[in-house]
Design a protein around this motif. Structure first.
Motif, mmCIF file in Angstrom:
data_model
loop_
_atom_site.group_PDB
_atom_site.id
_atom_site.type_symbol
_atom_site.label_atom_id
_atom_site.label_comp_id
_atom_site.label_asym_id
_atom_site.label_seq_id
_atom_site.Cartn_x
_atom_site.Cartn_y
_atom_site.Cartn_z
ATOM 1 N N GLN A 540 0.989 -1.195 0.048
ATOM 2 C CA GLN A 540 -0.052 0.001 -0.051
ATOM 3 C C GLN A 540 0.945 1.186 -0.049
ATOM 4 O OE1 GLN A 540 -2.664 0.272 3.127
ATOM 5 N NE2 GLN A 540 -3.859 1.441 2.371
ATOM 6 N N VAL A 541 2.011 1.287 0.849
ATOM 7 C CA VAL A 541 2.911 2.365 0.849
ATOM 8 C C VAL A 541 3.499 2.364 -0.485
ATOM 9 C CG1 VAL A 541 5.044 3.043 1.967
ATOM 10 C CG2 VAL A 541 3.458 2.237 3.238
ATOM 11 N N SER A 544 1.198 4.239 -2.833
ATOM 12 C CA SER A 544 0.977 5.682 -2.271
ATOM 13 C C SER A 544 2.186 6.452 -2.972
ATOM 14 C CB SER A 544 0.889 5.694 -0.886
ATOM 15 O OG SER A 544 -0.473 5.174 -0.407
ATOM 16 N N LEU A 545 3.504 5.794 -2.863
ATOM 17 C CA LEU A 545 4.496 6.583 -3.049
ATOM 18 C C LEU A 545 4.554 6.829 -4.857
ATOM 19 C CD1 LEU A 545 7.466 4.620 -1.261
ATOM 20 C CD2 LEU A 545 6.852 7.098 -1.101
ATOM 21 N N SER A 547 1.833 6.811 -6.642
ATOM 22 C CA SER A 547 0.794 7.741 -6.832
ATOM 23 C C SER A 547 1.062 9.247 -6.548
ATOM 24 C CB SER A 547 -0.444 7.482 -6.073
ATOM 25 O OG SER A 547 -1.596 8.285 -6.158
ATOM 26 N N LEU A 548 1.990 9.394 -5.468
ATOM 27 C CA LEU A 548 2.557 10.567 -5.352
ATOM 28 C C LEU A 548 3.247 11.192 -6.350
ATOM 29 C CD1 LEU A 548 3.137 10.628 -1.299
ATOM 30 C CD2 LEU A 548 1.517 12.155 -2.368
ATOM 31 N N GLU B 10 -5.000 7.975 9.211
ATOM 32 C CA GLU B 10 -4.089 6.882 8.471
ATOM 33 C C GLU B 10 -2.553 6.797 9.485
ATOM 34 O OE1 GLU B 10 -4.361 4.331 5.920
ATOM 35 O OE2 GLU B 10 -2.319 3.821 6.724
ATOM 36 N N LYS B 12 -0.120 5.014 8.590
ATOM 37 C CA LYS B 12 1.274 5.011 7.694
ATOM 38 C C LYS B 12 1.111 6.236 6.758
ATOM 39 C CE LYS B 12 -0.577 1.205 5.643
ATOM 40 N NZ LYS B 12 -1.539 0.916 6.686
ATOM 41 N N ILE B 14 2.811 7.935 4.612
ATOM 42 C CA ILE B 14 3.003 8.150 2.885
ATOM 43 C C ILE B 14 1.705 7.590 2.328
ATOM 44 C CG2 ILE B 14 4.001 6.883 0.945
ATOM 45 C CD1 ILE B 14 6.638 6.387 2.769
ATOM 46 N N VAL B 15 0.914 6.675 2.922
ATOM 47 C CA VAL B 15 -0.376 6.729 2.454
ATOM 48 C C VAL B 15 -1.168 7.828 2.956
ATOM 49 C CG1 VAL B 15 -2.403 4.899 2.797
ATOM 50 C CG2 VAL B 15 -0.110 3.962 2.802
ATOM 51 N N GLU B 17 -0.229 10.973 3.191
ATOM 52 C CA GLU B 17 0.142 11.826 2.418
ATOM 53 C C GLU B 17 -0.596 11.793 1.099
ATOM 54 O OE1 GLU B 17 1.532 14.696 2.974
ATOM 55 O OE2 GLU B 17 1.880 15.182 1.085
ATOM 56 N N ASN B 18 -0.577 10.679 0.456
ATOM 57 C CA ASN B 18 -1.134 10.309 -0.866
ATOM 58 C C ASN B 18 -2.715 10.656 -0.917
ATOM 59 O OD1 ASN B 18 -1.286 9.608 -3.478
ATOM 60 N ND2 ASN B 18 -1.866 7.500 -2.880
#
Lengths: 727, 47
Positions: A540-541, A544-545, A547-548, B10, B12, B14-15, B17-18
């Protein structure tokens, strides 16, 4: 001679029976005789009372007649014409004439003042006094009816006199009182005919209850009142009757009376009680006397007959004893027929006994011979038995050693749960050392054995075969033992249950190892779940990375490529998320996963997805992580392609089907759209697109096949076998 | 039109932040991010 058993019983002599018989015959006769005497007495008493009353009635009538004759004569004289013409001389003569019929009587004529005008006792013309009973004269003039006076003493003669007065009428008026007087003695003549009968006493009373005449010694009692109270009481309420009382002589008597209606005079007839009682006494003496004679005679006869019978019976004793000793007895004549018959029977019995005795002796001899034969047979049989016993002992020893040395925990019990044998393993398993258990009760050794175990033993003894794979058994010291056991009845030679066999195995170690294994497994499961969770988080991280990163890009093409990477990573993250949510951690429901994945996909491409409808027809299929990851990636590529490329500037729909073909045990994933289709001339297998290359590679990994549709839209069917991936 | 305020919860970063980034792109106001539910309730109460 006599059996001692009968000693305590009562013995009765024949004499007693006969005496009882005589008494039984005579006693009812005595009782009925006494009853008859009593009854007869009562009858006679009743008869006497009736007789006395009848006599009183007869005498009362006779008295009335006697008095009415005098009265009629006076009434006739009262109508004499001489009186009407006052010719007293003629009247005097007429009166004298009337008196010829009534001896000792006088006729007196008096006027209303009581002055005597004529008196037949005196010569005509004599000077006469007034009447002594002026009261009678007054009543004649008042009542104008005849009067019979009570007894009174004559003024002139001094004798007891009775008077009868009648009125003399002239012109309807009472002019004179015409009276006749006569001595009370005259009435005695009426009584004499009755006098002698049964010593009866007859008494006549006037209306004042004064004695006018009496059959016994009138000179003493005439003129006296009677005083017996019961008689006076009865006379006051009745004009006739019978009662008991004492007469003037002081004797107890039965007395009947009758009072005349006409004169008010009463006749009493009495009979002394003593006469009746004497008759009764005579009767009783006769009865008792004759019965006593009968009784004495009966008892005497009983005694004589008893002597005869007893002697005859006792005569039998000596011959009977002789027969018993086996002596010869000659027939003899006895006085009584019955005794003769018994004597004959005794002789016969003696003969029979002798015959039986000889038969018995023969039988005894035969028995002796048989015994000898038997003894020989027994000796043979004993030898056989000894041999058999030795064999048996050998067998038993073998069996014992077999049980003892059996490599299992084994014990044999009888029906009372006593040990018949136990293996060494049993002894060591239950910590019994070298104890000799033979014959000792199992419950004596292990008193802690609970009721349910004892019940199990009972069921085994009843013929049931029982067993358990693992049974918990807590010992007295608190240690827990797990036991696998079998209980089974054993059958003896007679075919009956002889007891039970118990086989046990201490599986405590196995159970404990199992428990450890289970605990370790659970621990591993928790760890696996945690790992899946972390993998999912990490993916998931990463997603997200990416995606960012893509958000910072201005180049649309690179951004789209990064977004594809993001979607691919997310499709893998979702696998781990679904896995740690399942119960078994090894498989997931791919239909559920596919729905979630497509939802994410559509959401993350919001503007595109607005125009594209998503149709799902998903059959639940369980897939392992090995199959689920490539299959998820394939679905992500195919659905993503359709969403992004099938509908440039137009509406449409994407359909995803998931099926499980049970016959071939394969899974079919079908993705198709109604979009613009592949560009003309494009061979998708040769395409440079990473997405389509991934589909090829991953299908190969799944050992599956890819098929495409003919259009107009794009259709992909991925079929792969479940086997090898679902486990 | 008043802007809807959103709090991202959340653990996490990074999650989180996204997510913040995406939500802002969609035109919403993100008032903060927090790692735990308890903190989120506390923050929401203060706002």
């Amino acid at each position: 001679m006599f059996d001692t058993r009968f000693r305590h019983l009562k013995q009765i002599r024949i004499q007693s029976y006969l005496k009882a018989l005589v008494l039984a015959c005579l006693v009812p006769v005595c009782l009925s005789s006494v009853y008859l005497v009593h009854h007869s007495y009562h009858n006679q008493l009743t008869y006497l009372e009736q007789n006395l009353l009848a006599t009183a009635n007869i005498l009362s009538v006779a008295l009335d007649r006697d008095l009415s004759i005098s009265q009629a004569s006076l009434e006739a004289l009262a109508t004499s014409p001489a009186l009407a013409s006052r010719d007293m001389a003629t009247f005097h003569a007429q009166a004298l004439n009337v008196l010829k019929n009534f001896s000792d009587s006088d006729i007196i004529l008096a006027d209303a003042t009581g002055q005597q005008i004529d008196n037949s006792y005196k010569p005509f013309g004599s000077t006469l006094p007034k009447r002594s009973s002026l009261d009678t004269v007054r009543r004649i003039f008042e009542t104008r009816k005849p009067i019979v006076s009570n007894i009174f003493k004559g003024a002139v003669t001094g004798r007891y006199i009775i008077g009868i007065d009648v009125p003399v009428f002239q012109d309807g008026q009472v002019r004179y009182d015409l009276g006749m007087t006569f001595p009370a003695d005259r009435l005695l003549a009426l009584l004499h005919p009755q006098e002698l009968l049964d010593k009866r006493l007859i008494t006549i009373l006037d209306s004042g209850n004064t004695i006018v005449a009496r059959s016994n010694r009138p000179e003493l009692y005439v003129g006296k009142q009677i005083i017996s109270p019961p008689l006076l009481q009865l006379m006051a309420v009745a004009n006739h009757g019978t009662t008991e009382g004492f007469n003037l002589e002081g004797e107890r008597s039965t007395v009947s009376f009758k009072r005349s209606e006409a004169t008010g005079w009463t006749v009493l007839v009495s009979s002394p009680k003593a006469i009746m009682v004497n008759a009764l006494k005579q009767w009783l003496q006769w009865t008792i006397g004759s019965l006593s004679v009968l009784l004495a005679f009966g008892l005497g006869m009983a005694f004589v007959i008893t002597r005869i019978i007893a002697r005859s019976v006792q005569d039998l004793i000596a011959p009977a004893l002789a027969l018993g000793r086996g002596e010869t007895v000659l027939p003899k004549h006895f006085e009584l027929t019955e005794t003769n018959e018994v004597a004959k029977a005794l002789l016969l019995a003696g003969n029979l006994l002798q015959e039986q005795e000889s038969a018995r002796k023969e039988a005894e001899n035969a028995l002796k011979q048989m015994n000898e034969t038997l003894e020989i047979m027994i000796a043979d049989r004993t030898a056989q038995l000894v041999f058999a016993n030795e064999t048996l002992q050998k067998n038993e020893a073998q069996l014992k050693s077999f049980i003892e040395q059996a490599p299992a925990s084994l014990a044999m019990f009888d029906t009372e749960m006593r040990y018949l044998g136990a293996s060494r393993r049993w002894l060591s398993d239950y910590g019994l050392g070298d104890r000799d258990l033979l014959g000792v009760s199992h419950y004596e050794i292990f008193p802690e054995i609970p009721a349910e175990w004892r019940e199990v033993h009972r069921r085994g003894l009843a013929g049931e075969l029982l067993q358990a794979e693992a049974d918990r058994f807590e010992r007295v010291d608190g240690t827990v033992q797990w036991v696998r056991w079998v209980i089974q009845p054993w059958i003896n030679i007679a075919g009956q249950i002889g007891g039970i066999l118990i086989f046990t195995e201490d599986i405590t170690k196995v159970i404990k190892a199992e428990e450890l294994l289970k605990a370790s497994l659970a621990e591993k499961e928790v760890m696996l779940r945690e790992i899946h969770h972390r993998v999912k988080n990490n993916l998931q991280v990463i997603s997200s990375l990416v995606s960012l990163q893509s958000d910072n890009l201005t180049d649309d093409r690179i951004r789209d490529e990064l977004n594809d990477v993001r979607d691919r990573v997310r499709s893998m993250a979702l696998i781990h998320e679904k896995l740690y949510q399942t119960s078994n951690l090894a498989q997931l429901n791919f239909a559920d996963y596919a729905a979630s994945l497509l939802q994410y996909l559509w959401r993350s491409h919001g503007t595109l997805a607005e125009k594209v409808r998503l149709n799902l027809a998903l059959t639940p299929v369980a897939l392992s992580i090995e199959a689920a990851v490539p299959c998820g990636l394939i679905l992500n590529e195919l659905a993503g392609n359709a969403l992004k490329h099938a509908f440039p500037g137009r509406d449409g729909e994407v359909t995803v089907n998931l099926d499980h073909d049970v016959a071939t045990d394969s899974v079919c994933l079908r993705v198709y759209d109604n979009g613009v289709g592949m560009p003309a001339g494009l061979d998708w297998q040769e395409s440079k697109s990473l997405g389509l290359r991934l589909v090829q590679i991953l299908t190969k990994q799944l050992c599956g096949t890819v098929e495409t549709g003919t259009g107009p839209g794009v259709e992909f069917r991925i079929t792969f076998p479940l086997k090898g991936f679902s486990e | 039109m008043s802007k809807l305020s959103i709090l991202i919860v959340e653990d996490k970063a990074i999650v989180a932040e996204n997510l913040t980034h995406k939500v802002r792109q969609l035109g919403y106001d993100v008032v903060g991010t927090t790692a735990t539910g308890e903190e989120a309730i506390e923050l929401a109460r203060r706002q």
